[in-house]
Design a protein around this motif. Structure first.
Motif, short mmCIF file in Angstrom:
data_model
loop_
_atom_site.label_atom_id
_atom_site.label_comp_id
_atom_site.label_asym_id
_atom_site.label_seq_id
_atom_site.Cartn_x
_atom_site.Cartn_y
_atom_site.Cartn_z
N UNK A 22 -0.13 -2.26 3.66
CA UNK A 22 0.44 -0.92 3.63
C UNK A 22 0.55 -0.36 2.21
N UNK A 23 0.44 -1.24 1.21
CA UNK A 23 0.49 -0.76 -0.16
C UNK A 23 1.86 -0.28 -0.59
N UNK A 24 2.91 -0.87 -0.05
CA UNK A 24 4.26 -0.47 -0.42
C UNK A 24 4.55 -0.87 -1.88
N UNK A 25 5.09 0.06 -2.63
CA UNK A 25 5.51 -0.22 -3.99
C UNK A 25 6.86 0.41 -4.27
N UNK A 26 7.55 -0.08 -5.29
CA UNK A 26 8.89 0.40 -5.64
C UNK A 26 8.92 0.85 -7.09
#
Length: 402
Positions: A246-250
């Motif tokens: 999903x390519x989740x980043x913070x």
């Protein structure tokens, strides 16, 4: 040595903090590119367990520090962070559901979880049904070979019915169905999601616990973030794999903000809990109110299930107003409040109030009748003085009665 150009000198500047330097705040590491000491390290296979210092998207030392602390808060072994609570729900559902599967959700689930099931999951060929979280026999009868995930929520969204978590989990365990608890309300403080019966059945609990760190963990009403925790390394690896897809980043400044808020979470939770009980009890005595929903109040739906698990109850309560008060008048009541903001979310420093038309967010009907009450207002109690909040509510009731 020939001096290099200013851009080269600034990019490759040799200064580093000395080894062993430390401070109370966690250092904020911002990075997309991470550097390897040599090509051998570059070509070393990456870990499957979620901690990867190969690129900034999975995380930096700052991210993994917060993940480890949230795992500790949740009494878990592993934690994956996401950009929001909704992202944590989406991650969980996509990691453990496939076309042809079915997911069951409580009828009082967080609204966006309902929307994901009605929209995204339906388009992927994943079926869903809603269940009454207070009716374990009916829930048990719904479980089938297609049921691969059950969402639990304690307490339920808006109306705060507290489910029979023990009964629901027993039914799922008997059928081998995976369970995910939306534990945002409990925040890892009200009860241990992975060990609900420590004296009788150690380890009896949910398979996964997610939180919107937007709420209590942050405490500042200024950050969006979520987390999914588990004690099972196999489940964690599946979450990590989907997280990567999903390519989740913070943003690391957001991570820093949650790390800053985390040490005071227990103090804030208990202070808001005490204020909320005070105001909920006071609201019960108002003649305009038909019913108050708050797990710690006797008579509130699921109170006995709450009492069996915890003594803590967070910052939310809801008041069902009598049918004589039309929605427009309740809007005027909310508009008249001065210490309460009008807005979604909760667990920040400012108290909030939002009116709800519940018939639009239930599939199985409501646990109250039209004769008993009309419009419902959910209150999130912040950190203001209780006396000021009570006085504000009292003056808004005067507006309601005009």
């Amino acid at each position: 040595m020939t001096r290099r150009g200013p851009s080269t000198e600034l990019i490759h500047h040799p200064f580093r903090a000395p080894d062993g330097w430390d401070a109370v705040p966690v250092p904020v590491h911002k990075a997309s590119t991470m550097l390897f000491k040599d090509t051998a390290q570059l070509n070393t296979p990456r870990t499957r367990d979620g901690i990867s210092y190969r690129y900034g998207l999975p995380g930096t030392p700052t991210t993994y520090t917060l993940a480890a602390r949230i795992a500790t808060l949740e009494h878990a072994e592993h934690c994956v962070l996401t950009p929001s609570g909704l992202a944590a729900i989406t991650l969980t559902s996509l990691a453990f559901l496939a076309p042809g599967d079915e997911v069951l959700l409580p009828d009082n689930a967080y609204g966006q979880n309902r929307h994901i099931s009605n929209g995204l999951l339906r388009r992927l060929g994943i079926a869903h049904r809603f269940y009454d979280p207070l009716d374990v026999p009916a829930f048990e009868a719904m479980l089938s070979d297609r049921t691969k995930l059950v969402w639990l929520e304690a307490a339920g969204s808006v109306t705060l019915e507290f489910p029979d978590l023990i009964g629901l989990l027993r039914a799922c365990r008997a059928r081998g169905v995976r369970t995910a608890l939306d534990n945002t309300w409990g925040a890892g403080l009200a009860f241990n999601a992975f060990d609900l019966l420590p004296d009788r059945e150690p380890g009896f609990g949910a398979d996964l616990s997610m939180q919107a760190l937007t709420k209590y963990a942050s405490g500042g009403a200024d950050v969006l973030m979520g987390a999914v925790c588990t004690r099972d390394i196999a489940l964690h690896r599946e979450l990590v794999a989907m997280h990567e897809n999903l390519g989740y980043g913070l943003g690391q400044n957001d991570v820093e903000a949650v790390l800053r808020g985390l040490p005071t979470i227990a103090l804030r939770y208990r202070a808001q809990d005490a204020a909320t009980r005070d105001l909920a009890r006071w609201m019960q005595g108002r003649p305009e109110v038909a019913r108050v929903f708050h797990p710690a109040l006797p008579g509130s739906p699921g109170h006995e299930h709450w009492r069996a698990l915890t003594t803590e109850a967070g910052c939310l309560f809801a008041a069902l107003f009598k049918p004589a008060y039309a929605p427009a008048r309740l809007d005027a009541f909310v508009d008249a409040l001065t210490c309460f903001g009008i807005g979604y979310s909760w667990a920040g420093p400012m108290s909030l109030a939002v009116p709800h038309e519940m018939s639009r967010s239930r599939s199985l009907g409501l646990s109250w009748t039209a004769e008993e009450g009309g419009t419902l207002v959910r209150f999130a109690i912040g950190l203001e003085e209780v006396e000021d909040l009570r006085a504000d509510l009292a003056q808004a009731f005067e507006v309601l009665s005009r």
